[in-house]
Design an enzyme around this catalytic site. Structure first.
Site, mmCIF file in Angstrom:
data_model
loop_
_atom_site.group_PDB
_atom_site.id
_atom_site.type_symbol
_atom_site.label_atom_id
_atom_site.label_comp_id
_atom_site.label_asym_id
_atom_site.label_seq_id
_atom_site.Cartn_x
_atom_site.Cartn_y
_atom_site.Cartn_z
ATOM 1 N N GLY A 1 1.135 -0.914 -0.034
ATOM 2 C CA GLY A 1 -0.434 0.169 0.243
ATOM 3 C C GLY A 1 0.936 1.347 -0.199
ATOM 4 C CB ALA B 1 0.064 4.555 6.567
ATOM 5 N N GLY B 2 1.822 4.279 3.738
ATOM 6 C CA GLY B 2 2.193 3.735 3.477
ATOM 7 C C GLY B 2 3.661 4.403 2.304
ATOM 8 C CG HIS C 1 -18.984 11.931 5.957
ATOM 9 N ND1 HIS C 1 -19.516 12.682 5.742
ATOM 10 C CD2 HIS C 1 -17.203 12.473 6.023
ATOM 11 C CE1 HIS C 1 -18.177 14.044 6.080
ATOM 12 N NE2 HIS C 1 -17.558 13.898 6.140
ATOM 13 N NE ARG D 1 -16.213 13.949 9.149
ATOM 14 C CZ ARG D 1 -15.441 13.247 9.006
ATOM 15 N NH1 ARG D 1 -14.472 11.985 8.699
ATOM 16 N NH2 ARG D 1 -14.512 13.878 8.433
ATOM 17 C CG HIS E 1 -15.731 8.515 4.908
ATOM 18 N ND1 HIS E 1 -15.090 8.784 3.831
ATOM 19 C CD2 HIS E 1 -14.640 8.871 5.724
ATOM 20 C CE1 HIS E 1 -14.874 10.359 3.934
ATOM 21 N NE2 HIS E 1 -14.256 9.994 5.467
ATOM 22 N NE ARG F 1 -10.986 8.693 10.059
ATOM 23 C CZ ARG F 1 -11.409 10.034 9.192
ATOM 24 N NH1 ARG F 1 -11.141 11.077 9.446
ATOM 25 N NH2 ARG F 1 -12.155 10.207 8.075
#
Lengths: 224, 262, 646
Positions: free
Chosen positions: C41, C45-46, C267, C338, C408, C442
């Site tokens: 990935g 991050a990757g 979302h 959310r 989402h 989140r």
């Protein structure tokens, strides 16, 4: 530094500088030619033409001018070959993108201009310089000139020559229309407020220069 | 006014029929050809790629191989999709990617010709899928600022005039889809390269390596076999992010300055 | 329970990370060259991890299924990235960002991880600016901020509506630099199909080249999964078409525990579904709720008339409009988090007040346009309005937008300890692929923060603590029996898929499964529904493996085959989601069990019984996985009921 002759942007720089130089030359050339229809006789024209043909500075410039043409043409050809190679397989459906119309036909108009150049050089420059087929004329001050003006008048009394010139000059006009502003863009001159001015100037330039040149054979054919 | 609003909310458009002429090519080495497909009852609210999804479902039902095309985010930002539709990269609309094109932009009964991007550095992999790794190679040649992770100064020690930051952002919006190359009659990648060069040219962080960057990226671009820019502006007209030709001019300036002030 | 050791360092919260870094094992430069790391990935991050580890001198191989690492779906994030810079002088601090994140996550995340996240958030902004990310700036040339839901300070850095894109391109630039240097080897159009374990440690992966169909083995001393979330299980989501859960699912099947699979974020502001042919849902940035007012008609007959096309939004007088968020949550109004906003929309639509297709509510800018003028609204949201108009062919300056919640983000993911290592030694999970930092919900602008925190500033440290023990391990050979076995299993699976030659396309089954998942394991869940889901997913699995049709062959590019493999895993993942949702007899964050709500319809947590991370251990095909519980202890903050009313 050597990359200026080999890289894509470098080659384009050459093209645009040569192009701008040729744009300047065209104005000068027009200024001389237009005397043919501004003045009653061809004296001014002949004097100017001879000055252009004999002045040592101009002689040097002539070499540079030929160099400019050559550079513009050779680099144009090299770039064009590269462009063709960049898309070996084309599209079935012709490109429909909204672009400036004349920019798509720079190659075509360049070929027209090359034909024009050959014809034109043979018609006047070769005849005058190498074939010696131009008569001489002596003016009131006792100086003798090649009567190039008479040759021009003679040529432009022939209908088909006028038609050919007008058509080929239109090709030049289209080339200039895009070439003018394109040269500035290549040089990196692109500005929110100045670029529209450059574009307008480009249109103005191409229209004025083309009509200017076209007006000469047309005027001569009909009114001289 | 009220009537207009009313109309836009309630009118259900009639479904449409299309004739599709799509480039099919088994793999990179195979010879391709155009295949013709008829598609019925397509909603005008359907996106272009959803229309292709429908076609593919019908092909699979007939045990035929579906049409391959690149796509991923389907919201116009990943840059994966890119089809040359009726003579225009990303089709008949402005400032969009193929996935944002909707069938309402066509007329019922239209014939739609769909081709892959055509350029030597973008060889066809299969059907409408092309290999755009040339773009990655250009970025690898210098499309970055050489900072390692950590040890950088506090973000606010590098002030950037807002105007410059905005211009940098205009350029940075490039999604690397390749529409500029596809649209250009010379298959030139100048707009793509310029977008990256211009972004960093507008930022103080980019100055340190500015000269090296532009020279290396242009060299790589030339090496990969892209054509030369003739300032026709097709790239700008088709760019989904509407990146301006002024960035190409800026790159040219950067290039000359790197060459002559070396 | 013994097996779950989160390895949280001792000491006061604010010192844990510093202390960890000071005492962890490191690998010297000469040894780094000898150690191979696989990263799957190339999203935030990757890509950031691959670049950072390459810079350190490790020998990195990075994989992505897209044609370029720049296309990972991180690119689609719009709003921004949080950091505790306190540039606004509005009282922000690392502690406050930490606190908001824990609270926003409904008290289901680890204190130590979240504190570290808040701690490194500032360094991310510095790093990105140094890379040339063109963040929005003020006239003085310094960085600008905007506000986001769930916070009382302005701490969100942004680059127009394309923050994710700009951050990803920054990381992609850093990655490209390492590729050019040769420290990172990039494999594009390559999909990881299996994880290879040798002597209990993650030692490699098996990939399929999506162009040639070739199956290849790759070996390394450590494997990092940065493959994002599994939201696409629902078929319709805001994820990219290719986003999938297969890599983490293979890891799960090889022994990595899967944590909180039921925690899915829905979302609230997406463009509603408008047809059966629809392939994905498009998000409209949360920032729209700053100025838009959400409403549905007060009278059911008005809603019915609107759905029938007899009335339009403008025909409903002000007094007949129900601004339900403002009514229910006077303190936060349209800016509730959310999960709360999504559930409220569902509640109204389920009660028959929905507009459009019935599954939509209005997001109305009329008041804001009257108050601020069209220009201001255009300046703030111009690109979003344009995007909306391109999709729906309606002008949101004139008619209100229609929105509806959509899948989402997935807070759940592979279980990791403080070092981001999974329960398989040598296997790490970063970004959305792990479960670590967001608890049950989140907050906006925190996904980008977590992805980059993991990749730039956490993993490059913690992975060394593991690799320091591997310096004596020579390069792993791909000719080991374990690689052979894994490759055989993959080839077998592919030929099995190809040989079914049934009647139904992958998309048909995926769509059907996704709808079920949405209905039964979506915004509102209950015991009956979840049990029904479990039975029906089993049938779907049979249907899939008995009746799928994949044209073409396995050699060469075959998108149907790619999708089939992913959907097969999604169905299994769906079972685990349902199982986890069934087990969690409470409502928290994105997980709403209808049995557990207050009389006013608010989520009701049961902290006494469920203050834990559920980590599921695979037991084999058709066997129920084992649930492990990692208790979450709040040492430093006081657990409260989330209240957005007053």
């Amino acid at each position: 530094m050597s990359n200026i002759f080999t890289s894509s942007i470098g080659k384009k720089l050459m093209m645009s500088l040569a192009g701008l130089f040729l744009l300047a030359f065209l104005l000068l050339h027009l200024a001389i030619n237009i005397t043919l229809i501004l003045y009653k006789d061809t004296e001014t024209f002949n004097r100017a033409a001879t000055f252009m043909g004999t002045n040592p500075v101009i002689k040097v410039m002539e070499v540079i001018l030929f160099g400019g043409f050559l550079l513009h043409m050779v680099y144009g050809a090299v770039l064009q070959v590269g462009n063709l190679m960049a898309r070996p397989k084309g599209y079935k459906k012709a490109n429909y993108s909204q672009t400036s119309f004349f920019s798509k036909y720079m190659l075509h108009t360049a070929l027209i201009i090359t034909i024009f150049l050959v014809l034109h050089l043979f018609d006047f420059w070769v005849k005058n310089k190498f074939l010696g087929s131009v008569h001489e004329i002596t003016y009131a001050d006792g100086e003798t000139y090649h009567n190039l003006g008479a040759l021009v008048l003679e040529r432009f009394k022939i209908g088909w020559v006028v038609v050919v010139y007008v058509v080929l000059l239109l090709g030049l006009g289209f080339h200039l229309h895009h070439g003018f502003q394109s040269a500035f863009q290549t040089l990196g001159i692109n500005h929110k407020s100045y670029t529209p001015v450059i574009k307008t100037l480009g249109v103005l330039y191409s229209v004025v220069v083309t009509t200017g040149y076209i007006s000469i054979p047309v005027y001569i054919y009909f009114f001289k | 006014m009220s009537l207009l609003r009313y109309r836009s909310e309630i009118i259900k458009f009639k479904e449409m029929n299309f004739t599709l002429k799509i480039w099919r090519q088994e793999n990179a080495r195979a010879k391709g050809r155009f295949e013709t497909y008829q598609l019925q009852d397509i909603s005008p609210d359907c996106s272009f790629l959803e229309m292709l999804d429908i076609l593919n479902q019908q092909l699979i039902d007939k045990f035929e191989k579906p049409v391959c095309f690149d796509h991923d985010c389907r919201e116009g930002i990943c840059g994966a999709c890119g089809l040359y539709i009726n003579g225009r990269p990303h089709g008949p609309d402005k400032g969009i990617t193929t996935c944002q094109l909707h069938m309402r932009k066509f007329k019922d009964g239209d014939t739609i010709v769909v081709e892959p991007w055509r350029a030597k550095p973008f060889p066809v992999i299969k059907d409408l899928v092309v290999d755009r790794s040339a773009f990655d190679k250009i970025i690898q040649a210098g499309g970055f600022i050489s900072v390692n992770t950590g040890g950088v100064p506090d973000a606010n020690t590098i002030p950037v005039p807002r105007k410059n930051a905005d211009i940098a952002m205009d350029a940075a919006a490039c999604i690397g889809c390749g529409a500029c190359v596809a649209a250009c009659k010379n298959a030139s990648a100048m707009l793509f390269v310029a977008a990256k060069v211009s972004q960093f040219a507008m930022l103080p962080q980019g100055q340190v390596e500015a000269k090296e960057r532009v020279l290396k990226m242009v060299q790589k671009m030339d090496e990969l076999g892209f054509g030369n820019c003739t300032n026709t502006g097709a790239c700008e007209a088709e760019c989904p992010k509407e990146i301006s030709l002024s960035h190409i001019a800026r790159m040219n300036r950067e290039y000359f300055s790197a060459t002559f002030n070396a | 329970m013994i097996r779950l050791n989160a390895k949280i360092p001792e000491g006061p919260l604010a010192d844990k990370w510093t202390r960890y870094k000071a005492t962890q094992k490191l690998v010297n430069p000469a040894n780094k060259r000898k150690l191979d790391i696989i990263i799957v990935g190339t999203g935030l991050a990757g890509a950031s991890a691959a670049a950072s580890l390459g810079e350190l001198g490790f020998n990195v191989s990075a994989f992505c299924y897209q044609d370029s690492p720049r296309r990972a779906h991180s690119i689609a994030a719009q709003g921004g990235i949080n950091a505790a810079k306190n540039y606004r002088n509005d009282g922000d601090s690392v502690y406050r960002l930490f606190y908001d994140t824990i609270k926003g996550g409904d008290y289901r995340s680890r204190e130590a991880n979240v504190y570290r996240l808040a701690e490194v958030s500032n360094a991310i902004i510095d790093q990105c600016v140094a890379q040339g990310v063109p963040f929005a700036r003020e006239y003085g040339g310094l960085l600008d901020n905007r506000s986001f839901g769930g916070a009382q300070v302005s701490r969100t850095f942004y680059a127009r509506g394309q923050t994710g894109q700009q951050l990803l391109l920054g990381a992609y630039g850093a990655l490209s630099r390492q590729i050019a240097k040769g420290t990172v080897k990039m494999f594009t159009r390559s999909e990881m199909l299996d994880l290879v374990i040798v002597d209990g440690k993650a030692r490699g992966i098996i990939t399929r080249n999506l162009v040639t169909g070739e199956i290849t083995r790759h070996a390394a001393h450590a494997v990092v999964l940065a493959t994002g979330g599994y939201g696409n299980a629902f078929f319709l989501s805001t994820n990219a078409m290719g986003s999938n859960g297969s890599a983490i699912w293979q890891a799960y099947k090889k022994g990595a525990f899967f944590a909180n699979p039921a925690f899915v974020q829905i979302h609230p502001t997406c463009i509603p579904v408008h047809g059966d042919y629809q392939s994905k849902l498009t998000l409209m940035s949360e920032s729209l709720r700053n100025d838009g007012r959400i409403w549905v008609p007060k009278k059911k007959e008005d809603a019915e008339a609107i759905r029938a096309g007899k009335l339009s939004s403008v025909d409903i007088p002000e007094e007949d409009r129900d601004y339900y968020l403002e009514r229910r949550y006077p303190a936060f109004g349209n800016l509730v988090p959310r999960d709360v906003a999504s559930r409220a929309a569902k509640e109204r639509c389920d009660a028959g007040y929905g507009v459009g297709t019935g599954l939509a509510v209005y997001l109305d800018f009329t008041d804001a346009i009257n108050r601020l003028g069209k220009n201001v609204i255009e300046e703030r949201y111009g690109n979003l309005f344009q995007m909306y108009e391109k999709i729906t062919d309606e002008n949101p300056y004139k008619t209100p937008m229609m929105i509806y919640p959509a899948i989402h983000y997935t807070m759940g993911g592979i279980w990791v300890d403080y070092e981001l290592m999974t329960t398989i030694p040598g296997l790490f999970a970063i970004g959305e692929a792990n479960f670590s930092d967001h608890g049950a919900n989140r907050l906006g602008a925190s996904a980008l923060m977590q992805g980059l925190a993991d990749g730039y500033f956490v993993l490059p440290y913690t992975i060394q603590n593991y690799l320091a023990g591997e310096i004596m391990t020579p390069r792993i050979s791909t000719s080991l029996q374990e690689f052979q076995d894994a490759e055989n299993a993959i080839s077998e699976r592919i030929s099995r898929l190809m040989s079914i030659k049934g009647k139904r396309t992958v998309d048909q089954i995926h769509r059907e499964f996704g709808m079920k998942l949405w209905d039964l394991v979506g915004m509102g869940r209950n015991k009956d529904g979840l049990q029904q889901a479990l039975t029906s997913f089993k049938d779907m699995k049979d249907e899939f493996w008995g009746n799928i049709r994949i044209p073409g062959d396995a050699a060469g590019m075959n998108p149907e085959l790619e999708k089939a493999g992913r959907v097969a895993d999604f169905i299994e993942l769906g079972e685990l989601m349902a199982l986890d949702a069934l087990n969690r007899e409470e409502s928290c964050g994105g997980h709403f069990r209808e049995e557990h709500q207050t009389p006013e319809g608010e989520a009701m947590r049961h902290d006494g019984k469920f203050m834990y991370v559920s980590a599921w251990e695979y037991q084999g095909k058709d066997k129920e996985p084992i649930l492990h519980k990692e208790n979450i202890d709040y040492e430093f903050i006081k657990v409260q009921v989330r209240n957005y009313k007053i």
